[in-house]
Design a protein around this motif. Structure first.
Motif, short mmCIF file in Angstrom:
data_model
loop_
_atom_site.label_atom_id
_atom_site.label_comp_id
_atom_site.label_asym_id
_atom_site.label_seq_id
_atom_site.Cartn_x
_atom_site.Cartn_y
_atom_site.Cartn_z
N LYS A 187 47.50 -11.99 -0.47
CA LYS A 187 46.88 -10.86 0.22
C LYS A 187 46.65 -11.27 1.67
CE LYS A 187 42.76 -8.01 0.33
NZ LYS A 187 41.44 -7.78 -0.24
N VAL A 188 46.98 -10.38 2.59
CA VAL A 188 46.79 -10.64 4.01
C VAL A 188 45.75 -9.68 4.55
CG1 VAL A 188 47.90 -10.66 6.28
CG2 VAL A 188 49.16 -11.45 4.27
N ASP A 189 44.74 -10.22 5.20
CA ASP A 189 43.70 -9.41 5.83
C ASP A 189 44.23 -8.91 7.17
OD1 ASP A 189 41.51 -8.24 6.99
OD2 ASP A 189 40.21 -10.00 6.79
N ILE A 190 44.61 -7.63 7.22
CA ILE A 190 45.24 -7.10 8.43
C ILE A 190 44.28 -7.00 9.61
CG2 ILE A 190 46.97 -5.82 7.15
CD1 ILE A 190 45.28 -3.28 7.89
N ASP A 191 42.99 -7.20 9.37
CA ASP A 191 42.01 -7.13 10.45
C ASP A 191 41.82 -8.48 11.15
OD1 ASP A 191 41.51 -4.42 10.08
OD2 ASP A 191 40.10 -4.85 8.47
N MET A 192 42.53 -9.51 10.70
CA MET A 192 42.41 -10.83 11.32
C MET A 192 42.91 -10.75 12.76
SD MET A 192 43.54 -13.74 8.56
CE MET A 192 43.87 -14.93 9.84
N GLU A 193 42.18 -11.39 13.64
CA GLU A 193 42.54 -11.41 15.06
C GLU A 193 43.90 -12.08 15.24
OE1 GLU A 193 40.78 -13.32 19.14
OE2 GLU A 193 39.37 -12.64 17.61
N GLY A 194 44.72 -11.47 16.09
CA GLY A 194 46.02 -12.03 16.41
C GLY A 194 47.13 -11.70 15.41
N LEU A 195 46.84 -10.93 14.41
CA LEU A 195 47.82 -10.63 13.38
C LEU A 195 48.68 -9.40 13.71
CD1 LEU A 195 48.58 -11.96 10.72
CD2 LEU A 195 47.08 -10.37 9.57
N GLY A 196 48.23 -8.60 14.67
CA GLY A 196 48.92 -7.35 15.00
C GLY A 196 50.39 -7.52 15.33
#
Length: 73
Positions: free
Chosen positions: A19-28
């Motif tokens: 699972k990837v937390d899409i709200d993590m900084e720099g992930l955009g």
């Protein structure tokens, strides 16, 4: 979707699930590179290559993708 993913993870123990937390900084940027524009999006990989994708909370499509990957392993 979490309960569905959890159930399928137990049903297909040889298929790793992440699972990837899409709200993590720099992930955009990475999400953009993977062409992930909707949540949830599920990517399936076999031998390092993307084999399928399910966009949206479609349990039937998700189950079919997991079954297909399971049969390929």
């Amino acid at each position: 979707m979490a309960p569905v993913i959890e159930k399928m993870s137990r049903q297909y123990p040889k298929i790793p699930v992440y699972k990837v937390d899409i709200d993590m900084e720099g992930l955009g940027t990475r999400l953009s590179n993977l062409k992930i524009f909707s949540v949830p999006t599920f990517h399936f990989y076999h031998k390092g290559e993307k084999s399928s994708e399910v966009v949206g909370a479609d349990v039937k499509k998700l189950e079919a993708a997991m079954e297909s990957l399971h049969n390929a392993v």
